[in-house]
Scaffold this active site. Structure first.
Site, PDB file in Angstrom:
ATOM      1  N   SER A  18       0.836  -1.196   0.000  1.00  0.00           N
ATOM      2  CA  SER A  18       0.000   0.000   0.000  1.00  0.00           C
ATOM      3  C   SER A  18       0.870   1.244   0.000  1.00  0.00           C
ATOM      4  O   SER A  18       2.035   1.213   0.406  1.00  0.00           O
ATOM      5  CB  SER A  18      -0.899   0.007   1.241  1.00  0.00           C
ATOM      6  N   HIS A  19       0.281   2.354  -0.443  1.00  0.00           N
ATOM      7  CA  HIS A  19       0.976   3.635  -0.348  1.00  0.00           C
ATOM      8  C   HIS A  19       1.091   4.097   1.101  1.00  0.00           C
ATOM      9  O   HIS A  19       1.899   4.972   1.401  1.00  0.00           O
ATOM     10  CB  HIS A  19       0.236   4.694  -1.168  1.00  0.00           C
ATOM     11  N   SER A  20       0.299   3.543   1.962  1.00  0.00           N
ATOM     12  CA  SER A  20       0.302   3.923   3.378  1.00  0.00           C
ATOM     13  C   SER A  20       0.736   2.747   4.240  1.00  0.00           C
ATOM     14  O   SER A  20       0.150   1.662   4.165  1.00  0.00           O
ATOM     15  CB  SER A  20      -1.108   4.374   3.798  1.00  0.00           C
ATOM     16  N   GLY A  52       3.587   6.496  -0.328  1.00  0.00           N
ATOM     17  CA  GLY A  52       4.190   6.059  -1.578  1.00  0.00           C
ATOM     18  C   GLY A  52       4.557   4.592  -1.483  1.00  0.00           C
ATOM     19  O   GLY A  52       4.192   3.902  -0.522  1.00  0.00           O
ATOM     20  N   SER A  80       0.135   2.622  -9.057  1.00  0.00           N
ATOM     21  CA  SER A  80       1.585   2.770  -8.984  1.00  0.00           C
ATOM     22  C   SER A  80       2.206   1.704  -8.085  1.00  0.00           C
ATOM     23  O   SER A  80       3.369   1.324  -8.269  1.00  0.00           O
ATOM     24  CB  SER A  80       1.962   4.167  -8.489  1.00  0.00           C
TER      25      SER A  80
END
Length: 253
Positions: A18-20, A52, A80
């Site tokens: 995950s981005h978090s 990110g 992404s």
């Protein structure tokens, strides 16, 4: 399929990208409640903890997931993150056939995959469970014109659950949910893990009892009658074990 005993580790691990970091950790904690025997590795955020994704964070999690397992299924939250995962897999030839990326919703896919892994599922089976999760709620939410289509009632289920004759092994039997909250996530996971240990296909009100998400979408609360049926070499044993679990109230009564 052999269900791992308490304390054993499932043969397939999951990496949640995950981005978090907090989101990845939360998804891992949720899935762990459903499948305590599975290695769940959160890989969220960048190297410095910012939002990110990081090649190194993901690569390290994948390497850890392969220790003592037969493979790793990876789930991602956003596009992404998918690119990062694909880079990790493509740049290391040794990962081919051992690490796969699921095209699946992040949370629902993690839960479904974890329960299948806990039940002893193979890499292909765990991947399939994750990817099937995306359509589970959509299929039950609406019918023609967007109108809600309720599941068949117990009387309909008893009339012909899975086409099983009344005198055959695993024939449909009705049982009443005793726990007030009914088939919420934890009881659904208990049933899914339970039936995975039998050589049989079990249905509850017509849905696959090996799927946590399909059982949860029934919306079955305390006092509702369920119809449990099974087919296969261990049909009677699997059906009776599921009935006993329901009658026991899942430790909630």
């Amino acid at each position: 399929m052999t269900t791992p005993q308490v304390g054993d580790r499932a043969r397939i691990a999951l990496v949640l990208v995950s981005h978090s970091a907090r989101l990845a950790q939360g998804a891992a904690e949720l899935a762990a409640q459903m499948a305590p025997g599975v290695l769940l590795l959160p890989a969220g955020g960048t190297d410095d903890g910012s939002l990110g994704t990081s090649y190194d964070v993901v690569s390290t999690a994948v390497d850890e997931g392969l220790v003592g397992t037969e493979g790793v299924v990876v789930l991602a939250d956003l596009g992404s993150a998918v690119m990062t995962i694909e880079s990790v897999i493509e740049l290391d030839d040794s990962l081919e056939g051992r690490v796969v990326l699921a095209d699946a919703p992040f949370v629902e896919g993690a839960v479904a995959a974890a329960v299948t892994a806990h039940g002893g599922g193979s890499l292909a089976e765990v991947l399939a469970s994750a990817e099937a999760a995306g359509s589970t709620f959509a299929q039950s939410a609406a019918g023609v014109g967007g109108e809600f289509v309720p599941a068949a009632g117990p009387a309909d289920q008893l009339a012909g659950a899975a086409g099983i004759e009344d005198d055959s092994p695993g024939a449909p039997r009705a049982v009443t949910l005793r726990n007030p909250l009914g088939l919420h996530a934890r009881p659904a996971a208990i049933l899914a893990r339970l039936v995975a240990g039998y050589d049989a296909k079990v249905t509850i009100n017509g849905v696959n009892a090996a799927s946590v998400l399909e059982m949860m979408k029934l919306g079955a609360t305390g006092g509702r009658e369920l119809v449990i049926a099974a087919e296969g070499p261990q049909a009677s044993e699997a059906r009776d074990a599921a009935i006993a679990a329901v009658e026991g109230g899942f430790g909630e009564v």
